[in-house]
Design an enzyme around this catalytic site. Structure first.
Site, mmCIF file in Angstrom:
data_model
loop_
_atom_site.group_PDB
_atom_site.id
_atom_site.type_symbol
_atom_site.label_atom_id
_atom_site.label_comp_id
_atom_site.label_asym_id
_atom_site.label_seq_id
_atom_site.Cartn_x
_atom_site.Cartn_y
_atom_site.Cartn_z
ATOM 1 N N SER A 145 78.195 -79.942 -52.591
ATOM 2 C CA SER A 145 78.301 -81.349 -52.963
ATOM 3 C C SER A 145 79.606 -81.615 -53.698
ATOM 4 O O SER A 145 80.119 -80.733 -54.399
ATOM 5 C CB SER A 145 77.126 -81.740 -53.871
ATOM 6 N N TYR A 151 72.484 -81.127 -61.754
ATOM 7 C CA TYR A 151 72.617 -80.965 -60.300
ATOM 8 C C TYR A 151 74.031 -80.508 -59.954
ATOM 9 O O TYR A 151 74.229 -79.581 -59.159
ATOM 10 C CB TYR A 151 72.302 -82.297 -59.619
#
Length: 245
Positions: free
Chosen positions: A137, A150
């Site tokens: 990501s 995250y």
């Protein structure tokens, strides 16, 4: 790129299914791996009928690290391409307050995927031309207050994929790092996502197929994210810590 067998870890996810369809459309057999894999039978049958390929479902728990070796032992045939679409977005506010919740998010996004790909890499090494794809990501490019739990897990996964790529160079295994940015999936449903920065699962699946075919190293699915994150990384820490992004 000759046809073979694709394994999708996290085969229930929108991204995992879109990737499976992109490969199946090119004649690849597909293995979908997830928890409660039997519930994916309808998806597997649709892929098989639509594209005339073999599509099978396989029980797999990414967070049960001790089960990963046995999972690969049960696979037949062993895949030429493994795509890891495992992950969990989590909830930043909840994860800040609940260490157990934060730990679960980090295990789902880093520890579990890294373990799964370690087993795959060890079995692929020296076997010929194989490819591992890890979906990381842009959130891992720099820690931000809005999603650092995250993001930190994805940063670790990005570093892991980079090291694995370096180790496997010249050993018949290529490693691709995918950084999607925003993706319009069930996981992001209800979020106000800017269209210019948001990819569809189908576009992501096709981008992964192309990255494997062309042996890319790192791809930003929406190229604009490369510029966005370069700017964010360049902000001096003294200024950055005062910002809310």
């Amino acid at each position: 790129m000759s046809n073979g067998t694709l394994l999708v870890l996290g085969g229930r996810s929108d991204i995992g299914l879109a990737t499976a369809r992109a490969f199946a459309a090119a004649g690849w057999d597909v293995q979908l791996a997830a928890r409660d894999a039997a519930t994916l039978e309808a998806e597997a049958k649709d892929i098989a009928l639509r594209h005339g390929v073999a599509a099978t479902c396989h029980e797999m728990d990414a967070t049960d690290l001790d089960s990963h070796a046995a999972f690969y032992d049960r696979l037949s045939p062993f895949p030429q391409v493994v795509v890891c679409a495992v992950g969990a977005l989590g909830d930043q506010a909840r994860d800040e307050a609940d260490v157990a919740s934060a730990t679960a998010v980090m295990r789902a996004n880093f520890e579990g995927p890294a373990s799964l790909l370690a087993h795959a890499a060890n079995r692929m090494e020296g076997s010929g031309t194989s490819t591992i794809v890890g979906i990381s990501s842009v959130a891992g490019d720099r820690g931000r207050a809005s999603n650092y739990i995250y993001g930190s897990a994805k940063a670790g996964f990005t570093a892991y994929l980079s090291g694995l790529r370096n180790r496997m160079t010249g050993k018949g295994v290529h490693v691709v790092t995918v950084k999607p940015g925003f993706v319009a999936t069930r996981m992001t449903e209800g979020m106000d996502l800017p269209p210019v920065l948001t990819a569809t699962p189908d576009a992501l699946g096709q981008a992964i197929f192309t990255a494997v075919a062309k042996q890319r190293d790192v791809i930003y699915v929406k190229p604009v994210w490369r510029l966005v994150m370069a700017v964010i990384r360049a902000i001096p820490e003294a200024l950055f810590k005062k910002m809310s992004i």
